[in-house]
Design a protein around this motif. Structure first.
Motif, PDB file in Angstrom:
ATOM      1  N   GLN A 241       0.828  -1.219   0.000  1.00 24.78           N
ATOM      2  CA  GLN A 241       0.000   0.000   0.000  1.00 24.78           C
ATOM      3  C   GLN A 241       0.853   1.256   0.000  1.00 24.78           C
ATOM      4  O   GLN A 241       0.332   2.363   0.116  1.00 24.78           O
ATOM      5  N   LEU A 242       2.166   1.096  -0.059  1.00 21.18           N
ATOM      6  CA  LEU A 242       3.105   2.208   0.003  1.00 21.18           C
ATOM      7  C   LEU A 242       2.899   3.089   1.241  1.00 21.18           C
ATOM      8  O   LEU A 242       3.125   4.290   1.198  1.00 21.18           O
ATOM      9  N   SER A 243       2.471   2.479   2.362  1.00 20.07           N
ATOM     10  CA  SER A 243       2.406   3.262   3.601  1.00 20.07           C
ATOM     11  C   SER A 243       3.660   2.926   4.404  1.00 20.07           C
ATOM     12  O   SER A 243       3.645   2.117   5.321  1.00 20.07           O
ATOM     13  N   LEU A 244       4.744   3.590   4.004  1.00 17.56           N
ATOM     14  CA  LEU A 244       6.042   3.210   4.573  1.00 17.56           C
ATOM     15  C   LEU A 244       6.196   3.647   6.016  1.00 17.56           C
ATOM     16  O   LEU A 244       7.052   3.111   6.726  1.00 17.56           O
ATOM     17  N   ASP A 245       5.362   4.593   6.471  1.00 16.28           N
ATOM     18  CA  ASP A 245       5.461   4.954   7.883  1.00 16.28           C
ATOM     19  C   ASP A 245       5.088   3.760   8.762  1.00 16.28           C
ATOM     20  O   ASP A 245       5.679   3.543   9.814  1.00 16.28           O
TER      21      ASP A 245
END
Lengths: 281, 304
Positions: A241-245
């Motif tokens: 989901q490209l939520s790298l946090d």
């Protein structure tokens, strides 16, 4: 740009402080020994924050520490669930089983000279192999839940522990063993009172290596299939989901858990092997 | 011979146990297949066998043990199947073909080699810095140790994905992961090695009024060689692990790690085991290569 320059100025300043502290008169005080690495760590975090913001790196690709901290604060229950699934159920149970198995085999190896000469070369050969590669097979055999993760961890920690325990049990000198014999001590008396305590520095060396392997094994095994919780599962989903946090939040939890585990083992080592030269101040 | 015999016996016992383990692992599928071909097996019908323990099935049908050593997609392939697959995919396929393990092995080996080179060079440089600067020792060393408790290997595939999204692909990202893993053992071993000369030796250098550089080149550097090689052996093995794990996200891509993952996707167990053995052979080869260099160098230095 100003933020980047500020970052480097701050780095130069804090480094100068560290150099002064390390070469100063108080360098051997416990407080300074703690303060220097802490200052260094804080410098790196602050530089990361300032450079990411200064160069306007997209926060999607490299989140700033403050963003990660906020994410950790936001998703504590989820992180706790992942931690329990991966660390407590997968890594710790595998760690315990692997060590128990290694102890049993090490005692067998210790009692039989033939086994030692045959099994030890094979064991140290296997210890150097990329055992984490067995993860897909073990996930196929034991299903998606924590049992397969524990199995991967068992396979990973078994050989380093076996090699270390066996080396440790060989640690006593012939004179010490002869002394036990003159007291007519049985194998087990000699084992509990002389050989096992003497082996402890080696055992803890193995335990420390295995503690990091255990967490790695449990997380990597989750990439090959897992229930909808767990640190490896969360990491692979969040990258999708490209939520790298979220990924960094999991890394933070993993680093914290790994460090605390390692620290606990070090404390235990200090308490058990207080007599060993490496524990002298 | 005295040293080889016990090893051979242990290996033979392990292979024997492996064949035995194949029987209960594969017996269910084997019995279903045999029944479909018209053979009479002990409890008839798949439904009757589903909940039976595998060991009981194996004991009840000794005639069909052979079935469990020759299946297409067994749960546990027999040793000869793995050897056969290894032979087929290395010797009978052109080395440039995507079905060749030589090709995948080469992809993995090149990333490992580059990563190991970067990692060990950085490790040696950092160790030199740590030995010569007290500030660096006090501030960097605790973090270098703490960094090992971070399961970086577990997030390696993610680092690859992120680097790919900014356009960095292929050899370099994999080499970076493998460099990170080989870096730490080299730092620790090298620091220990550079500090190994006794205070007496160091004092002797001082009485000869040697400069820091001279002391380093003539005393510390040679003294560290045994420690360096010991840690290089650990480093090369872990950099191979790093490359393998870094290859995982490239599903259907190149390298032994990708081969493991595609085998796991398609249930090709024989392929997984062959890839696993290929990595094992590669690791053993790399470690013994360093070992050979070690013996040679230490002999010339008069240390071994």
């Amino acid at each position: 740009m100003i933020l980047v320059i500020a970052a480097f100025l701050m780095w130069a300043g804090l480094w100068a402080v560290n150099v002064r502290l390390a070469n100063g008169p108080a360098a051997n005080r416990q407080a300074v020994k703690l303060l220097v690495p802490v200052l260094f760590g804080l410098t790196i975090l602050a530089m990361w924050e300032l450079i990411v913001r200064g160069l306007q790196v997209p926060l999607v690709i490299l989140p700033a520490p403050s963003v990660i901290a906020a994410k950790v604060g936001d998703s504590l229950p989820m992180l706790w669930g992942d931690f329990v699934q991966t660390f407590v159920k997968g890594a710790l149970s595998g760690f315990a089983i692997g060590i128990a198995a290694a102890f049993v085999v090490a005692i067998l190896v210790d009692r039989s000279d033939f086994l030692r000469r045959g099994l030890m070369p094979v064991g140290s050969f296997l210890a150097a192999l990329p055992i984490v590669g067995t993860a897909p097979i073990l996930v196929m055999w034991y299903g998606y839940d924590w049992q397969s993760k524990a199995a991967v961890v068992v396979a990973m920690v078994f050989f380093p522990m076996l090699v270390n325990i066996t080396a440790g049990l060989q640690e006593t000198t012939q004179m010490q063993r002869d002394q036990m014999q003159t007291w007519a001590a049985s194998y087990w008396q000699g084992f509990w009172k002389l050989r096992l305590p003497a082996a402890m520095p080696f055992v803890f060396n193995g335990l420390k290596i295995s503690s990091t392997l255990a967490l790695i094994g449990a997380i990597v095994a989750e990439f090959f299939g897992s229930p909808i919780a767990g640190m490896g599962f969360r990491i692979s989903v969040s990258v999708g989901q490209l939520s790298l946090d979220m990924v960094w939040a999991e890394i933070f939890v993993a680093a914290l858990a790994g460090s605390l585990f390692y620290g606990a083992l070090s404390l235990l080592e200090h308490w058990v092997t207080f007599w060993h030269p490496s524990q002298r101040r | 011979m005295r040293r080889l015999a016990p090893v051979l016996v242990v290996v033979a016992v392990l292979v024997g146990l492996w064949y035995l383990a194949c029987v209960p692992m594969n017996i269910k599928l084997g019995l279903s297949m045999a029944e479909r071909q018209g053979a009479v097996v002990h409890p008839e019908g798949n439904a009757a066998r589903r909940d039976m323990p595998a060991v009981a099935l194996a004991i009840g049908n000794p005639a069909y043990w052979g079935q469990s050593w020759s299946q297409q997609k067994p749960r546990l392939p027999a040793p000869h199947q793995v050897v056969n697959e290894l032979w087929k995919t290395t010797m009978q396929v052109a080395p440039t073909s995507k079905r060749s393990l030589v090709f995948h092995g080469w992809v993995t080996l090149s990333a490992t080699g580059l990563g190991f080179l970067i990692g060990s060079t950085m490790g040696i440089l950092l160790a030199i810095g740590i030995v010569h600067s007290r500030a660096m020792d006090m501030s960097v060393m605790p973090w270098a140790i703490a960094s090992q408790t971070i399961p970086i290997l577990a997030i390696a595939p993610m680092i690859i994905v992120v680097l790919a999204s900014v356009g960095l692909q292929g050899l370099v990202p994999k080499a970076l992961i493998s460099a990170y893993l080989s870096f730490f053992p080299v730092v620790v071993g090298m620091v220990k090695g550079l500090r190994s000369p006794s205070p007496m030796d160091l004092d002797l250098m001082r009485t000869w009024s040697a400069t820091r550089t001279q002391t380093f080149a003539k005393l510390r550097m040679p003294a560290s060689a045994p420690y360096l090689f010991a840690s290089l052996k650990i480093g090369v093995a872990s950099s191979l692990v790093g490359t393998i794990v870094a290859e995982l996200p490239a599903g259907g891509g190149q390298g032994l790690g990708a081969r493991l993952l595609s085998g796991s996707y398609y249930g090709q167990t024989v392929q997984i085991w062959a890839a696993l053995f290929a990595t094992a052979i590669l690791a053993a080869g790399l470690v013994s290569l360093i070992g050979a260099i070690e013996r040679n160098v230490l002999k010339r230095m008069g240390l071994a």
